[in-house]
Write an enzyme that holds these catalytic residues in place. Structure first.
Site, PDB file in Angstrom:
ATOM      1  N   SER A 125      41.408 -26.302  26.316  1.00 54.36           N
ATOM      2  CA  SER A 125      41.303 -25.971  24.889  1.00 54.36           C
ATOM      3  C   SER A 125      41.990 -27.037  24.043  1.00 54.36           C
ATOM      4  O   SER A 125      42.002 -26.952  22.817  1.00 54.36           O
ATOM      5  CB  SER A 125      41.929 -24.602  24.620  1.00 54.36           C
ATOM      6  OG  SER A 125      43.269 -24.561  25.082  1.00 54.36           O
ATOM      7  N   THR A 139      20.900  -4.704 -14.191  1.00 50.13           N
ATOM      8  CA  THR A 139      20.951  -3.880 -12.986  1.00 50.13           C
ATOM      9  C   THR A 139      19.558  -4.012 -12.380  1.00 50.13           C
ATOM     10  O   THR A 139      18.575  -4.164 -13.121  1.00 50.13           O
ATOM     11  CB  THR A 139      21.260  -2.399 -13.288  1.00 50.13           C
ATOM     12  OG1 THR A 139      20.192  -1.874 -14.082  1.00 50.13           O
ATOM     13  CG2 THR A 139      22.574  -2.221 -14.032  1.00 50.13           C
ATOM     14  N   HIS A 140      19.469  -3.980 -11.070  1.00 53.66           N
ATOM     15  CA  HIS A 140      18.194  -4.200 -10.362  1.00 53.66           C
ATOM     16  C   HIS A 140      17.575  -5.541 -10.750  1.00 53.66           C
ATOM     17  O   HIS A 140      16.355  -5.705 -10.680  1.00 53.66           O
ATOM     18  CB  HIS A 140      17.179  -3.079 -10.636  1.00 53.66           C
ATOM     19  CG  HIS A 140      17.753  -1.700 -10.517  1.00 53.66           C
ATOM     20  ND1 HIS A 140      17.726  -0.971  -9.345  1.00 53.66           N
ATOM     21  CD2 HIS A 140      18.423  -0.926 -11.422  1.00 53.66           C
ATOM     22  CE1 HIS A 140      18.319   0.198  -9.538  1.00 53.66           C
ATOM     23  NE2 HIS A 140      18.765   0.245 -10.785  1.00 53.66           N
ATOM     24  N   SER A 169      15.874 -34.273  -5.197  1.00 51.80           N
ATOM     25  CA  SER A 169      14.909 -34.106  -4.121  1.00 51.80           C
ATOM     26  C   SER A 169      14.387 -35.473  -3.709  1.00 51.80           C
ATOM     27  O   SER A 169      14.255 -36.370  -4.545  1.00 51.80           O
ATOM     28  CB  SER A 169      13.753 -33.228  -4.610  1.00 51.80           C
ATOM     29  OG  SER A 169      12.584 -33.492  -3.866  1.00 51.80           O
ATOM     30  N   LYS A 174      13.518 -32.966  -9.870  1.00 53.73           N
ATOM     31  CA  LYS A 174      14.384 -31.888  -9.392  1.00 53.73           C
ATOM     32  C   LYS A 174      15.876 -32.174  -9.526  1.00 53.73           C
ATOM     33  O   LYS A 174      16.338 -33.286  -9.357  1.00 53.73           O
ATOM     34  CB  LYS A 174      14.078 -31.610  -7.915  1.00 53.73           C
ATOM     35  CG  LYS A 174      12.703 -31.008  -7.726  1.00 53.73           C
ATOM     36  CD  LYS A 174      12.714 -29.522  -7.812  1.00 53.73           C
ATOM     37  CE  LYS A 174      13.161 -28.982  -6.483  1.00 53.73           C
ATOM     38  NZ  LYS A 174      13.134 -27.555  -6.422  1.00 53.73           N
ATOM     39  N   ASN A 226      18.998 -29.909  -8.013  1.00 52.79           N
ATOM     40  CA  ASN A 226      19.185 -28.694  -7.222  1.00 52.79           C
ATOM     41  C   ASN A 226      20.642 -28.242  -7.148  1.00 52.79           C
ATOM     42  O   ASN A 226      21.536 -29.068  -7.032  1.00 52.79           O
ATOM     43  CB  ASN A 226      18.660 -28.920  -5.800  1.00 52.79           C
ATOM     44  CG  ASN A 226      17.165 -29.188  -5.782  1.00 52.79           C
ATOM     45  OD1 ASN A 226      16.427 -28.664  -6.613  1.00 52.79           O
ATOM     46  ND2 ASN A 226      16.731 -30.018  -4.854  1.00 52.79           N
ATOM     47  N   GLU A 238      24.248 -23.215  -3.170  1.00 49.41           N
ATOM     48  CA  GLU A 238      23.426 -22.729  -2.057  1.00 49.41           C
ATOM     49  C   GLU A 238      24.183 -22.837  -0.730  1.00 49.41           C
ATOM     50  O   GLU A 238      24.122 -21.947   0.118  1.00 49.41           O
ATOM     51  CB  GLU A 238      22.132 -23.522  -1.973  1.00 49.41           C
ATOM     52  CG  GLU A 238      21.182 -23.242  -3.121  1.00 49.41           C
ATOM     53  CD  GLU A 238      20.024 -24.231  -3.136  1.00 49.41           C
ATOM     54  OE1 GLU A 238      18.890 -23.790  -2.934  1.00 49.41           O
ATOM     55  OE2 GLU A 238      20.247 -25.437  -3.340  1.00 49.41           O
ATOM     56  N   TYR A 274      46.776  -9.906  28.590  1.00 47.98           N
ATOM     57  CA  TYR A 274      46.182 -11.205  28.288  1.00 47.98           C
ATOM     58  C   TYR A 274      45.023 -11.515  29.242  1.00 47.98           C
ATOM     59  O   TYR A 274      45.098 -11.264  30.431  1.00 47.98           O
ATOM     60  CB  TYR A 274      47.228 -12.341  28.392  1.00 47.98           C
ATOM     61  CG  TYR A 274      46.602 -13.691  28.092  1.00 47.98           C
ATOM     62  CD1 TYR A 274      46.485 -14.153  26.784  1.00 47.98           C
ATOM     63  CD2 TYR A 274      46.063 -14.469  29.118  1.00 47.98           C
ATOM     64  CE1 TYR A 274      45.866 -15.361  26.501  1.00 47.98           C
ATOM     65  CE2 TYR A 274      45.447 -15.684  28.838  1.00 47.98           C
ATOM     66  CZ  TYR A 274      45.346 -16.126  27.533  1.00 47.98           C
ATOM     67  OH  TYR A 274      44.725 -17.307  27.253  1.00 47.98           O
ATOM     68  N   LYS A 307      40.181 -19.251  18.987  1.00 47.72           N
ATOM     69  CA  LYS A 307      40.622 -20.363  18.146  1.00 47.72           C
ATOM     70  C   LYS A 307      39.542 -21.013  17.308  1.00 47.72           C
ATOM     71  O   LYS A 307      39.707 -21.185  16.094  1.00 47.72           O
ATOM     72  CB  LYS A 307      41.327 -21.403  18.999  1.00 47.72           C
ATOM     73  CG  LYS A 307      42.656 -20.869  19.410  1.00 47.72           C
ATOM     74  CD  LYS A 307      43.438 -21.710  20.327  1.00 47.72           C
ATOM     75  CE  LYS A 307      44.494 -20.806  20.908  1.00 47.72           C
ATOM     76  NZ  LYS A 307      43.938 -19.649  21.664  1.00 47.72           N
TER      77      LYS A 307
HETATM   78  N1  ARG Z   1      45.114 -21.923  25.978  1.00 49.91           N
HETATM   79  C1  ARG Z   1      45.446 -20.564  26.178  1.00 49.91           C
HETATM   80  C2  ARG Z   1      44.896 -19.714  25.031  1.00 49.91           C
HETATM   81  O1  ARG Z   1      44.580 -20.253  24.044  1.00 49.91           O
HETATM   82  C3  ARG Z   1      46.911 -20.395  26.230  1.00 49.91           C
HETATM   83  C4  ARG Z   1      47.393 -19.260  27.067  1.00 49.91           C
HETATM   84  C5  ARG Z   1      47.034 -19.458  28.468  1.00 49.91           C
HETATM   85  N2  ARG Z   1      47.678 -18.543  29.300  1.00 49.91           N
HETATM   86  C6  ARG Z   1      47.354 -18.431  30.590  1.00 49.91           C
HETATM   87  N3  ARG Z   1      48.019 -17.615  31.285  1.00 49.91           N
HETATM   88  N4  ARG Z   1      46.362 -19.107  31.116  1.00 49.91           N
HETATM   89  O2  ARG Z   1      44.786 -18.516  25.121  1.00 49.91           O
END
Ligand code: ARG
Length: 462
Positions: free
Chosen positions: A27, A159-160, A281, A287, A289, A294, A321, A329
């Site tokens: 990660s 309204t509407h 455009s 145009k 825009n 949007e 966990y 994330k």
């Molecule tokens: N990169 C992991 C996460 O974002 C951190 C925690 C990992 N913990 C583990 N026991 N593998 O959740």
């Protein structure tokens, strides 16, 4: 091959990690944005360990100094993030051990990545919530400025998406002020639940080491510590709640954008967005825009998607966990980046558009937008509202047939519908007096709107 390197958790393993697995589970590519918070949390943890006599004062000094060096290396761009380091926590710990030797190896006592990642996310989110709240507050100020500037501008209310009754443009703008005010409040409430210190929950059960969690909380300015270690390492409700608060902000921005898009059409022609905030455009030379509006409307879908991703991520997880949680994330980071961007661009765009006051007024006056007021006129002359509603319905049908506006009817014509009509009906029908008559609390008269502005600005001073 990088996989051959020993992992910090490699003791019980006899084979190196497959390269593909390393890349798949890493990660670090995205959680490196947490580096500052990871280092902040680790320094506080080291100080607590030393205070409790779990590590020596000397080790504490070495660790805190090495963490500072790592921080400045990362900020200078000279720190190499490698997928084999898995995540930001291990990358920093590895660098720490390289620099601080044995002392570095003592840091991870009494904690786990499970409570560490929750801490990092909470520290990070605190900062981001503050910034986003500032963004919302800035937009609210801009809305008040606009409302003050447009305090006499009259527009048709809908309204509407059918013309309903004339209102002040400032009343419309302050409606959005109210929505963003609630959004700001929601963020602050969410902040309270983010602002809880989870470190010391360790993997899931707490630790046998004599740690002082309150001390860590004090160092990191958390008013509260988590009460249950299993809860602390496994729930992400504070993130879900935050993304929900962001979804509502996006929903409000998106609706606002929808009006801006409609209003800048040739058909409405209620406003013009400056050239600097529009695009052209590639084929149609005429145009101009409203792409910014949007795109904000479009990006709202992404944030809703992130919310659903998080809720779905959580729904089947056994306690406590699970690695699935790493998937929290990217949706969170994407939500924050997108929302901050949208708030910034929207606020600037709102400073770069001009309302077409004449067109708004003209449209507010026409199209029988005053029919309700004529009905209410008869009510004040003692006619029951239902009866009056029917009478004015007939009167409108008559006007449509004669191709006349209500104000163009003669007194004689009015009397065909009811004897109670008097000369003063003409003054009541002027679009300004129609708006000004709506003096009930929350209504659209200039007097009420000015009071609303005053209440808001005075509340701010307190
Ligand atoms: N990169 C992991 C996460 O974002 C951190 C925690 C990992 N913990 C583990 N026991 N593998 O959740």
């Amino acid at each position: 091959m990088s996989g051959k390197q020993k992992k910090p958790w490699g003791g019980r393993f006899r084979k190196p990690t497959d390269k593909m697995v390393e890349v798949f589970t890493a990660s670090i590519g995205f959680d490196k944005r947490l580096y500052r918070y990871d280092i902040e949390g680790s320094s506080a943890h080291a100080r607590m360990l030393a205070k409790q006599g779990i590590i020596s004062k000397k080790d504490e000094k070495v660790i805190v100094k090495a963490l500072k060096d790592i921080l400045s290396d990362i900020e200078r761009g000279s720190f190499a993030f490698k997928p084999e380091d898995e995540d930001i926590h291990m990358a920093i710990e590895k660098a720490l051990i390289e620099r601080a030797g044995d002392a570095g190896g003592r840091l991870h006592a009494g904690r786990s990545r499970n409570d560490q990642v929750s801490l990092d996310m909470r520290l990070y989110l605190r900062d981001e919530i503050r910034q986003i709240t500032d963004g919302v507050a800035g937009l609210k100020i801009q809305l008040i400025n606009l409302a003050q500037k447009e305090i006499v501008t009259i527009m048709p209310g809908y309204t509407h998406l059918q013309k309903a009754q004339p209102v002040l443009l400032s009343h419309y703008l302050l409606a959005y002020w109210e929505m963003f005010d609630r959004d700001e409040e929601r963020l602050l409430e969410c902040y309270r639940r983010v602002n809880i210190m989870p470190l010391g929950s360790a993997a899931l059960a707490g630790t046998s080491l004599p740690i002082d969690r309150a001390y860590v909380a004090g160092l990191l300015k958390f008013p509260e510590i988590s009460r249950n270690s299993m809860d602390a390492v496994s729930d992400r409700d504070f993130i879900v709640e935050f993304i929900f608060a962001c979804s509502l902000i996006m929903m409000h921005l998106s609706r606002f954008c929808e009006d801006i898009i409609l209003w800048s059409t040739d058909e409405f022609n209620f406003l013009e967005i400056s050239d600097a905030f529009t695009t052209g455009s590639s084929i149609m030379p005429q145009k101009k825009n409203p792409d910014v509006a949007e795109l904000i409307r479009g990006k709202t879908g992404r944030i809703y998607g992130n919310l659903i991703a998080l809720l779905t991520l959580m729904k089947g997880l056994p306690m406590t966990y699970n690695r699935d949680l790493q998937e929290d994330k990217e949706p969170l980071f994407d939500t924050i980046d997108t929302l901050k961007n949208c708030l910034r661009v929207f606020t600037s765009m709102s400073k770069n558009m001009n309302f077409n006051r004449n067109k708004m007024l003209k449209d507010a006056a026409g199209g029988f937008a005053t029919a309700t007021d004529v009905a209410e006129y008869l009510v004040m002359k003692g006619v029951p509202f239902r009866e009056s509603h029917a009478i004015i319905g007939n009167l409108v049908a008559y006007c449509l047939k004669k191709r006349k506006e209500i104000a163009e009817l003669t007194m004689k014509e009015f009397h065909r519908f009811h004897r109670a009509f008097e000369e003063d009906i003409y003054a009541r029908l002027a679009v300004e007096s129609v708006v000004d008559a709506r003096q009930c609390v929350g209504g659209t008269s200039k007097k009420t709107v000015l009071k609303q502005i005053r209440d808001i600005t005075e509340r701010k001073k307190r």
